[in-house]
Write a protein that holds these residues in place. Structure first.
Motif, PDB file in Angstrom:
ATOM      1  N   ARG A   2       0.866  -1.185   0.000  1.00 30.87           N
ATOM      2  CA  ARG A   2       0.000   0.000   0.000  1.00 30.87           C
ATOM      3  C   ARG A   2       0.900   1.230   0.000  1.00 30.87           C
ATOM      4  N   ILE A   3       0.715   2.085  -1.011  1.00 31.12           N
ATOM      5  CA  ILE A   3       1.627   3.195  -1.249  1.00 31.12           C
ATOM      6  C   ILE A   3       0.866   4.508  -1.244  1.00 31.12           C
ATOM      7  N   ALA A   4       1.462   5.532  -0.629  1.00 30.93           N
ATOM      8  CA  ALA A   4       0.895   6.880  -0.646  1.00 30.93           C
ATOM      9  C   ALA A   4       1.728   7.736  -1.591  1.00 30.93           C
ATOM     10  N   LEU A   5       1.063   8.432  -2.496  1.00 33.00           N
ATOM     11  CA  LEU A   5       1.724   9.243  -3.513  1.00 33.00           C
ATOM     12  C   LEU A   5       1.365  10.707  -3.328  1.00 33.00           C
ATOM     13  N   LEU A   6       2.377  11.564  -3.263  1.00 33.16           N
ATOM     14  CA  LEU A   6       2.165  13.012  -3.211  1.00 33.16           C
ATOM     15  C   LEU A   6       2.487  13.575  -4.584  1.00 33.16           C
ATOM     16  N   GLN A  12      -0.140  13.029 -14.003  1.00 42.17           N
ATOM     17  CA  GLN A  12       1.017  12.305 -13.480  1.00 42.17           C
ATOM     18  C   GLN A  12       0.598  11.308 -12.407  1.00 42.17           C
ATOM     19  N   ALA A  13      -0.306  11.749 -11.532  1.00 43.82           N
ATOM     20  CA  ALA A  13      -0.767  10.868 -10.458  1.00 43.82           C
ATOM     21  C   ALA A  13      -1.452   9.633 -11.026  1.00 43.82           C
ATOM     22  N   ARG A  14      -2.313   9.820 -11.998  1.00 43.21           N
ATOM     23  CA  ARG A  14      -3.007   8.670 -12.606  1.00 43.21           C
ATOM     24  C   ARG A  14      -2.014   7.736 -13.286  1.00 43.21           C
ATOM     25  N   HIS A  15      -0.993   8.322 -13.935  1.00 43.96           N
ATOM     26  CA  HIS A  15       0.021   7.503 -14.616  1.00 43.96           C
ATOM     27  C   HIS A  15       0.758   6.613 -13.611  1.00 43.96           C
TER      28      HIS A  15
END
Length: 241
Positions: A2-6, A12-15
């Motif tokens: 489980r990863i959190a992305l900022l 870019q986030a969707r990619h």
């Protein structure tokens, strides 16, 4: 994992989410530093991916918040357009574990994440773990205190081992419910409170044995290792009371 992305750029986030989901990872994306920090305080993640330039604060500020406020050794990767040597050094000095320049190359990003996961969660973990006077046998799922076996339920063992592995880290009730009970939906968190109260009695997690479970008001719990001086002071306060 489980990863959190900022990442404040939605495309870019969707990619990146697509790259991770194809390999079976769950990825929550956040566009601001405040929303990101709030999430990692109340949810459980295995890895963090940070952009540098975001609207409300810098990625460095977010990293400092993760390391200092949460006191958490979770793997952190910077993924940003800033790729000068000075930027890389600054991020690593602030506590980042790895640094990648945009655009993200899928195979490299996944390899870096998996390498960090192996480093922080080695598969060949010792079967016997020692924490002061406590001896934890992960194979037989048993714990002794000063050589004497403790009577524990399976959930007591899971919770105690999780606490020991996360010493001095603030653990919210939500994180405990997810990691120990496997519950992700909102339920009555008194379940956690009841187990913590019982562990204090059954496990002997008190200053005399070198540890204490500290309740953090309205946030959760933290298992603290006690120095001899600190333990003596705690015992003195208890006797005075």
């Amino acid at each position: 994992m489980r990863i959190a992305l900022l990442e404040d750029e939605q495309e870019q986030a969707r990619h990146i989410q697509g790259i991770l989901s194809e390999r079976g990872h769950d990825c929550d994306a956040f566009a601001t530093g405040q929303s990101f920090l709030s999430a990692v305080q109340h949810r459980s993640y295995d890895c963090l991916i940070l952009d540098w330039q975001i609207p409300d604060m810098s990625g460095i500020d977010v990293l400092v918040g993760v390391r200092a406020q949460l006191n958490w050794a979770i793997p952190v990767i910077f993924l940003t357009q800033r790729d000068s040597e000075q930027d890389i050094v600054q991020a690593l000095d602030a506590g980042a574990d790895d640094y990648l320049a945009k655009p993200a190359r899928p195979a490299e990003l996944l390899a870096r994440i998996h390498a960090l996961s192996r480093r922080t969660n080695p598969e060949n973990e010792k079967e016997i773990l020692v924490f002061g006077p406590f001896r934890v046998d992960t194979q037989s799922r048993s714990i002794t205190l000063h050589g004497e076996p403790l009577t524990l339920t399976d959930k007591d063992f899971d919770l105690t081992l999780f606490l020991f592995k996360n010493q001095d880290r603030l653990l919210t009730r939500e994180v405990l419910l997810e990691r120990v009970w496997g519950v992700t939906r909102d339920i009555n968190t008194r379940t956690v409170d009841t187990h913590m109260s019982r562990l204090r009695r059954r496990m002997g997690l008190n200053p005399d044995n070198g540890f204490r479970i500290k309740t953090i008001y309205q946030r959760g719990y933290r298992l603290e290792a006690m120095t001899a001086t600190r333990a003596a002071a705690e015992s003195g306060h208890a006797e005075a009371g």
